[in-house]
Design an enzyme around this catalytic site. Structure first.
Site, PDB file in Angstrom:
ATOM      1  N   TYR A  41       0.829  -1.216   0.000  1.00 60.17           N
ATOM      2  CA  TYR A  41       0.000   0.000   0.000  1.00 60.17           C
ATOM      3  C   TYR A  41       0.858   1.258   0.000  1.00 60.17           C
ATOM      4  CZ  TYR A  41      -3.876  -3.075   1.555  1.00 60.17           C
ATOM      5  OH  TYR A  41      -4.814  -4.061   1.693  1.00 60.17           O
ATOM      6  N   HIS A  99       0.298 -11.839   1.712  1.00 60.87           N
ATOM      7  CA  HIS A  99      -0.711 -11.019   1.037  1.00 60.87           C
ATOM      8  C   HIS A  99      -1.438 -11.758  -0.099  1.00 60.87           C
ATOM      9  CE1 HIS A  99      -1.738  -6.536   0.111  1.00 60.87           C
ATOM     10  NE2 HIS A  99      -2.760  -7.317  -0.118  1.00 60.87           N
TER      11      HIS A  99
END
Length: 272
Positions: A41, A99
């Site tokens: 992110y 992830h």
């Protein structure tokens, strides 16, 4: 109820710079105590800044980050997590996830999970888990590090993507389910069925979608840049949907997946 992951957290996907600082600070001010971020992110430092600037004590927070695919190998995972911790301004996070399974990378689930378990054993993260894993890959993760070391599978779930097979499997294993993209990038907000239910509860369609997820025992991590929406989202916890309303929402499933990155995603379990 979730066993490890708090039922309500604030997400930070696609928020950067001052926007994410303001969002997290507002969330903490209005009562959120769980914050979800990820290495990819690009906002861990800003999330850390917001946490530091808030008045909330670190021990009252539940911070989640996720290891990016570049860092799954043994020589990369722990250094990358230490870098995340430095950015987040903490000695350890509460939860660290793989992830994406990224099968094309040629790194086995066993290898990435063992490397993540090592981070837990070193005290860098209180819990570990997975994100975007299908049933088969979840079974591989359990086989690698044991069920006790899979705190959650964070997966895309919304009224338009209900993944009943995967949900049933995870619940049968008592693995916490964290739902992301619960509002399907806002697509569910204009749904006529949700409007009808929302009117009955004097609520918003967003609150109904979140209440639907919470009522199934999922944890949710909606993000918002608006303080009033952060407050409104929290109020979803006060809504009790009837069995009939839950059945109405069950009919909305259309396998409407929003996030399916090539080379990173697994082969998804069929919807029905």
């Amino acid at each position: 109820m979730s066993k490890i992951v708090p039922q309500f957290g604030v997400g930070t996907f696609r928020l950067t710079g001052q926007t994410v600082i303001d969002s997290v600070k507002n969330a903490l001010e209005v009562g959120y105590r769980a914050v979800d971020t990820a290495q990819i992110y690009g906002n861990e430092a800003e999330v850390g800044q917001a946490i530091t600037q808030s008045k909330v004590a670190r021990q009252d927070l539940f911070i989640t980050t996720k290891i990016w695919t570049d860092h799954y190998k043994a020589d990369k995972l722990i250094p990358s997590l230490k870098d995340s911790l430095q950015k987040l301004g903490t000695d350890a996070v509460n939860l660290t996830l793989i992830h994406w399974p990224a099968p094309q990378l040629g790194i086995s689930v066993a290898e990435m999970m063992h490397n993540l378990l090592e981070a837990k054993q070193q005290g860098l993260t209180e819990h570990i888990g997975i994100s975007n894993f299908n049933i088969d890959l979840t079974q591989q993760a359990i086989a690698a590090v044991g069920l006790d070391n899979i705190a959650t599978n964070q997966i895309e779930l919304s009224p338009y993507l209900q993944s009943p097979k995967l949900v049933d499997f995870l619940q049968s294993q008592q693995i916490d389910i964290t739902s992301y993209m619960t509002l399907a990038y806002g697509k569910v907000l204009n749904d006529p069925i949700l409007f009808e239910i929302a009117k009955h509860h004097q609520a918003s369609t967003a609150q109904i979608a979140l209440a639907w997820a919470l009522q199934q025992g999922f944890s949710v991590i909606p993000s918002s840049t608006k303080r009033e929406n952060l407050i409104a989202n929290l109020k979803a916890q006060d809504i009790q949907l009837s069995t009939e309303e839950m059945q109405m929402i069950a009919q909305l499933d259309r396998n409407g997946r929003e996030v399916d990155p090539e080379n990173l995603a697994p082969v998804w379990d069929e919807s029905k």
